[in-house]
Design an enzyme around this catalytic site. Sequence first.
Site, PDB file in Angstrom:
ATOM      1  N   LYS A 213      36.317  31.986  43.126  1.00 56.99           N
ATOM      2  CA  LYS A 213      35.590  31.020  42.300  1.00 56.99           C
ATOM      3  C   LYS A 213      34.087  31.274  42.239  1.00 56.99           C
ATOM      4  CE  LYS A 213      38.761  27.960  40.889  1.00 56.99           C
ATOM      5  NZ  LYS A 213      38.913  27.527  39.499  1.00 56.99           N
ATOM      6  N   SER A 468      43.920  34.973  46.230  1.00 56.27           N
ATOM      7  CA  SER A 468      42.786  34.338  45.556  1.00 56.27           C
ATOM      8  C   SER A 468      41.943  33.434  46.439  1.00 56.27           C
ATOM      9  CB  SER A 468      43.293  33.535  44.357  1.00 56.27           C
ATOM     10  OG  SER A 468      44.240  32.564  44.766  1.00 56.27           O
TER      11      SER A 468
END
Length: 702
Positions: A213, A468
């Site tokens: 992110k 992720s």
Amino acid sequence: MPGAPSTPGTVTPTNGTNGAATPVRPSPVVVPAVQAAPAQILQLQLPPMPLMSATPTETSRASSIQSSEPSSPAASIELLSLEDENGHAPAAAVGPRMPTSAINMQPPESSHPATAALAAALMANGGNSTSPTARAPLVHVINRTPSPGYKKPKRDKKVLPSRHPDYLKMILTAPIYDLAKETPLQLAENLTARLGNTVFLKREDMQPVFSFKIRGAYYKLKSLTPEERARGVVCASAGNHAQGVALAATKLGIKSLIVMPTTSPEIKRKSVRRFGGEIVLSGIDLKEAQQEAARLEREMGYVNIPAYDDPYIIAGQGTCGMEIMRQLPDSRVDAIFVCCGGGGLLAGIAAYVKRLYPEVRVIGVEEMDQNSMHQALLMGHPITMMDCDLFADGTAVRRVGDETFRLVQEHVDEMVLVSNDEICAAIKDVFEDTRSIVEPSGALSLAGCKRWLQENGMKGGRVVAITSGANMNFGRLRFVAERAEIGDETEALVSVMIPERPGSFLALVEAILPRQITELSYRGLANLPAHVFASFKVAPTANRDDEVASIFDSVKHLNMSGVDVSRNEVAKSHARYLVGGRSYVPNERVFRFEFREQPGIIRKLLTTFRDVSVVLFHYRSQGGDIGKVLMGIQVPPEMSDVLARRLAGLNMSFVEETQNEVYRHFLLSDVNGGVVQTPITTNLPPIDPVTMLGPDVASPVK
């Protein structure tokens, strides 16, 4: 090249000094002539356009893609198009012939050579047409010498003629690497050997905020104007985007207000505070947090930083795909698996990969109870789910973004849905290959990769799964460990009905052995068949369904029957902890045993009491070196001395729990089935706790 034959209608620019031809761009721009006759079409080959910091592979691929605009006035012909984005001329462009005076037919000496050639070609055509159906030229050469007071209209260089963002250009020029890092692409050796395909893990869990992110958040904040930075930023996030915004804002000197759902893990809240963000807790999921962020934007003037539905966010996440293709040997890969919540990472990677490498499959992965993108693709537009599962909190999104949906619909090959058990198994797989623990959303792409490879029977392929994020709440490890082997189909859960007679329980255990038993639980009922809950490990190379069927076949002749409950959610989450209930058994004695875990220890315990009725039994492997068993034995008074000798000969620590209040409350009833209110009396003298301080016992029972 001197002496080379020229092609009619083609102008080859020279360098202006020795007549040598400069390199030409392979994709010609077709310019319609004034006359409608085909012979009057003029083709111009332009000098090469520089590509922004692209690798040689990307340069060669991108050279075949026509850009929507010239890279600079000096290297190309400046054109003014009167066509709309669909290639149609507007009404104003169709009508009477444009006067010759509207075009400067004599280009100035300083014009680009190709510009001069185009003007000369138009002059040779007469500058007009006598045909009543002739149309004005749709491309006009503009005088390089601007009129006094003329201001050239500004055009966003990151927008395509379709008015959609040029994600290829945005990704190639993303200014994020002074904060985000290029993460490694790691070969997963254990998975590769087990799955028969080369599996790479893109380690986004190694970013400064332990998730991808940071890429999109930093790109978005760097795009803000000074006035927007002064207002401060607000964002809604389950945790990972929040950390990225907080760290990016702190680096750029911007105030950040982070709205997080009340269900967000504490580890992510602490990280947001550590990175300099101010936290506001609101709502139970991301949708409700977004509503609060929108209110703060509206009433307090903050700039709202979306978690996924923004071109800069999408392009920032897309840099992950750019790195993957650069890091892969020969840029060859069969499929890239990407987790999907709101769709930012999936959309960004797909937009880049499919533009330059259309042969590579891009596959999105969602948890089956938070599948908002899957449902949106089925419906043809984004939808809002009533609710979604929160186990993989980083991808718990009830509605995907409009722009992310457009890109996914256009570029992504397919979506894969997986269960929480499969996610837990993937967390275990990542740990075994990297010794790192990723969060549930971080293992989502690998879970989808494993399922897709199994369902499609691929062997010898090359695939990439993106880990992720690694912002795992420590308390969730208990659930992950409980479910990992079930999700990997290396543990089976069964419910077996056995006759209530001495030796039946031992016979069932021997049918399961030599497989490792991980759980045994049952509570006997007088003169009724007993139901046993059991779990055991299955070899990775074996088929779980076949193993269970083999055990059931081996005990049929003993009047036993069973059912496989490995996929039964009630069994996995509840029944295994509630097996038994209250029962009245005359002369029952209850003992708790502790022993060092070793093969055959359960068989040894049950063999010791094979000639008596075992009416209560519970064992669960906790993954430690000490095993614990709670066992109830129906002991006639005449066997008191025998019981004492056998207990002493076990070489195990034990203590009698017949008077334990929890046993009385939940496992024992009186003769009428009611709760026992008074202390239990037996016909046998109590047996003192025994502690064996030998090498087989880690600690005494207390």
